[in-house]
Design an enzyme around this catalytic site. Structure first.
Site, PDB file in Angstrom:
ATOM      1  N   ASP A 141     -10.026  -6.407  -0.226  1.00 55.90           N
ATOM      2  CA  ASP A 141      -9.316  -5.706   0.832  1.00 55.90           C
ATOM      3  C   ASP A 141      -8.913  -6.778   1.851  1.00 55.90           C
ATOM      4  OD1 ASP A 141      -8.211  -3.676   2.341  1.00 55.90           O
ATOM      5  OD2 ASP A 141      -9.999  -2.413   2.310  1.00 55.90           O
ATOM      6  N   ARG A 199       4.158   2.553   2.923  1.00 59.05           N
ATOM      7  CA  ARG A 199       4.911   1.453   3.541  1.00 59.05           C
ATOM      8  C   ARG A 199       6.416   1.552   3.292  1.00 59.05           C
ATOM      9  NH1 ARG A 199       0.271   0.803   6.181  1.00 59.05           N
ATOM     10  NH2 ARG A 199      -1.298  -0.376   5.035  1.00 59.05           N
ATOM     11  N   HIS A 234     -12.127  -1.391   8.987  1.00 61.98           N
ATOM     12  CA  HIS A 234     -11.152  -2.204   9.716  1.00 61.98           C
ATOM     13  C   HIS A 234     -11.770  -2.721  11.019  1.00 61.98           C
ATOM     14  CE1 HIS A 234      -8.409   0.073   7.094  1.00 61.98           C
ATOM     15  NE2 HIS A 234      -7.575  -0.935   7.247  1.00 61.98           N
ATOM     16  N   ARG A 262      -7.185  10.367   2.042  1.00 61.00           N
ATOM     17  CA  ARG A 262      -6.692   9.341   1.104  1.00 61.00           C
ATOM     18  C   ARG A 262      -7.423   9.454  -0.237  1.00 61.00           C
ATOM     19  NH1 ARG A 262      -7.804   3.945   4.082  1.00 61.00           N
ATOM     20  NH2 ARG A 262      -6.685   3.048   2.307  1.00 61.00           N
ATOM     21  N   ASP A 292       0.866  -1.195   0.000  1.00 57.83           N
ATOM     22  CA  ASP A 292       0.000   0.000   0.000  1.00 57.83           C
ATOM     23  C   ASP A 292       0.893   1.232   0.000  1.00 57.83           C
ATOM     24  OD1 ASP A 292      -2.894  -1.002   0.560  1.00 57.83           O
ATOM     25  OD2 ASP A 292      -1.736  -2.010   2.113  1.00 57.83           O
ATOM     26  N   LYS A 339      -9.238   1.449  -5.656  1.00 62.78           N
ATOM     27  CA  LYS A 339      -9.940   0.941  -4.482  1.00 62.78           C
ATOM     28  C   LYS A 339     -10.808   2.047  -3.876  1.00 62.78           C
ATOM     29  CE  LYS A 339      -5.992   1.698  -1.343  1.00 62.78           C
ATOM     30  NZ  LYS A 339      -4.911   1.055  -0.587  1.00 62.78           N
ATOM     31  N   HIS A 340     -11.903   1.712  -3.194  1.00 62.62           N
ATOM     32  CA  HIS A 340     -12.379   0.390  -2.755  1.00 62.62           C
ATOM     33  C   HIS A 340     -13.763   0.203  -3.357  1.00 62.62           C
ATOM     34  CE1 HIS A 340      -9.688   2.134   0.313  1.00 62.62           C
ATOM     35  NE2 HIS A 340      -9.275   0.902   0.550  1.00 62.62           N
TER      36      HIS A 340
END
Length: 593
Positions: free
Chosen positions: A314, A137, A241, A198, A129, A228-229
């Site tokens: 996801d 990351r 999440h 984002r 990601d 995404k998403h």
């Protein structure tokens, strides 16, 4: 690192048998031949993209070995590949996969070597990601760009394309061939806890143009982009999440809003699309998450939108997909819905064996697995993995964090900083009249673990601009004692810079007490631009959209007058006292002219 000759020898029978042309379906006959030789267990493995702890594929640190044994039942990435024959591996900072670019390249090569030495071994699709902004990351010394909402504030499609091209070159150089970016969600809910900055913004057409441009940049550099998403996560007040969001849009609104960027991504030739763990009753009233919905994934995405690329879930460890079904049912239902890649299940053993049993019991056919594997292998072929599965240290040095790339990121960031308030033309600050600055505010953890802290970065950048700036971190929820300490320190400053982060009552108190000192206060929203509505008394307010160094340095240059504020709001900011009314509309942004 392995030479080109060693690579070809290691992949004999795979690379040697595939003269990859790069066209979408030109090699289907050869790919189908590969699939026909795979065992059922190998086919099941090819569908999974899994996390693994450690900086090395064969010799991770003991703590990472222990984590792998606990969560996966193997010691290393190489052992996981040998046991489960996974088709993909996802890198995370917290899994200690991303220490530095040369280490990442070695890890990627170790993973490829472990897979290609297996019987009928295939290259692994390594993903991560790397959205930039608040989700990243791979950190410094790689080039870090402004996040999506900042790019939306800049409004330049060429910047989105440049971001994708440069970030794609750097990811490819370290062995990552699939990036879970760009975010195609249209963020129309200021309270959205999981998307927010984002997203490129709240206007469907503007988001669509930037999504398509970023896709072109990434894929032109040889890295699979992922929109995404799906079918759209931009109007949720629940983080998938930790919960199960419900989208209440009508089908008509979905067509006009959420669907638009995904259609643009598909037109741009997007390699992969990621599903959302959200309930969308207007598209499927079963109560299932979109990830497990045949009407949404096969009916709409495949059928109506005509998408025949890779569909990846996801993370299957997220609560939004685990609420209704057990971890053994989720991967089977995802495949039945139309998914190709199963990302990061909580237990690989449970998920892998559940899919295997579903085929053995006749709930899934082997032909259904073959459809998904063909799409996955097409993607691997298109991104050059059969011909060049390995990377080199020379390639890392030539491509990652070069001065030209870093300069491009700085230039793009300068176009994103948005000036929302500037009473009595307080900004730009004058070095002669305001030489001594105090920088306070929140210091959220670096997205990649390699940058920040924000107050220190701002203070250092302002000092470079000729001020004397001191950092005093106050946190996201400053105590009364912390506020008092900041107010006392402000007495010795000519002006105060305060970073707000999704503003809390305690942050609001801090800013109000700083304003009450009579010292000029410049606030910088280092995440959501909506903070400005809570602080009507602040004489100057900038939106930076993220707390990564590249955006904070750009904000410092704007504060100092070395750069002009050029960003325009890509989302509306509602009034705090009456959210039905807009305080600052889309397109708002002051200049120094």
């Amino acid at each position: 690192m392995p030479s080109r000759r060693t690579v070809l020898a290691a992949t004999a029978g795979v690379a040697a048998s595939l003269a990859i042309s790069g066209t979408a379906h030109a090699n289907d006959k050869k790919l189908r031949s590969l699939i026909s030789r795979m065992t059922l267990e190998e086919k099941v493995g090819q569908l999974f993209v899994m996390r693994v702890y450690g900086h090395s594929a064969t010799a991770p640190d003991q703590a990472d070995i222990d984590a792998n044994l606990k969560e996966i039942g193997v010691r290393t990435a190489a052992e996981m590949i040998a046991r489960y024959r996974v088709g993909g591996i996802i890198y995370f900072t917290w899994a200690h996969n991303t220490r530095d670019p040369h280490q990442i390249a070695d890890l990627s090569n170790g993973i490829q070597k472990a897979s290609l030495r297996q019987p009928r071994g295939l290259p692994v699709l390594v993903s991560t990601d790397q959205e930039h902004g608040i989700v990243c990351r791979v950190g410094e010394p790689a080039t870090l760009f402004p996040g999506a909402m900042a790019i939306g504030a800049g409004g330049e499609r060429k910047d989105a394309r440049t971001l994708g091209r440069i970030a794609g070159q750097e990811l490819r150089a370290i062995g990552i061939r699939q990036n879970y970016s760009p975010v195609a969600d249209v963020n129309v809910n200021p309270a959205n806890p999981v998307i927010g900055v984002r997203s490129f913004g709240s206007e469907a057409d503007a988001v669509a143009g930037l999504v398509a441009a970023e896709v072109a940049g990434y894929q032109g550099a040889g890295v699979a982009a992922t929109a995404k998403h799906f079918p759209g996560h931009g109007d949720t007040a629940v983080d998938s999440h930790y919960g199960f969001p419900v989208i209440t849009h009508s089908r008509e609104l979905w067509e006009k809003l959420d669907a638009v960027p995904f259609r643009a991504a598909i037109r741009a030739g997007i390699d992969s699309i990621m599903t959302a763990h959200i309930q969308f009753p207007a598209l499927d009233d079963s109560g299932d998450p979109a990830t497990l919905s045949h009407p949404i994934l096969t009916g709409i995405l495949r059928g109506e939108l005509g998408y025949d690329g890779v569909v990846v879930t996801d993370s299957l460890g997220m609560e939004g997909v685990r609420t209704k079904y057990g971890d053994g049912r989720v991967p089977v239902l995802a495949l039945k819905a139309g998914v190709d890649q199963l990302l990061n299940p909580p237990s690989l053993d449970i998920a892998w064996n559940a899919v295997l049993k579903a085929v053995q019991d006749g709930e899934l056919t082997e032909a259904r697995l073959d459809e998904s594997i063909l799409r996955i292998l097409r993607l691997k072929a298109r991104r050059g993995l059969f011909e060049e599965p390995y990377v080199s240290h020379g390639g890392v040095t030539r491509n990652v964090g070069t001065s030209a790339h870093l300069a491009a990121a700085d230039r793009i960031a300068e176009r994103t900083t948005t000036l929302l308030v500037n009473e009595r033309r307080l900004l730009p600050l004058n070095r002669r009249t305001h030489p001594k600055l105090l920088v306070v505010g929140a210091d959220p953890a670096s997205p990649s673990g390699t940058t920040g802290p924000p107050t220190g970065v701002l203070a250092a950048a302002l000092t470079e601009q000729g001020f004397t700036a001191t950092a005093l971190p106050t946190g996201t929820a400053p105590s009364a004692a912390t506020v008092a300490r900041a107010v006392a320190a402000a007495q010795d400053a000519d002006a105060v810079i305060v970073g707000t982060y999704n503003i809390t009552a305690a942050q609001k108190t801090l800013v109000e007490q700083l304003v009450a000192t009579g010292r000029p206060v410049v606030a910088v929203a280092i995440r959501n631009p909506y903070d400005v509505a809570q602080l009507p008394a602040v004489p100057a307010y900038l939106a930076a959209y993220s707390w990564t160094d590249v955006e904070l340095r750009a904000a410092a240059r704007v504060i100092a007058g070395e750069a002009a504020p050029r960003g325009k709001l890509p989302v509306p900011v509602q009034r705090a006292d009456d959210p039905a009314k807009v305080l600052y509309p889309v397109g708002y942004g002051l200049s120094y002219g």
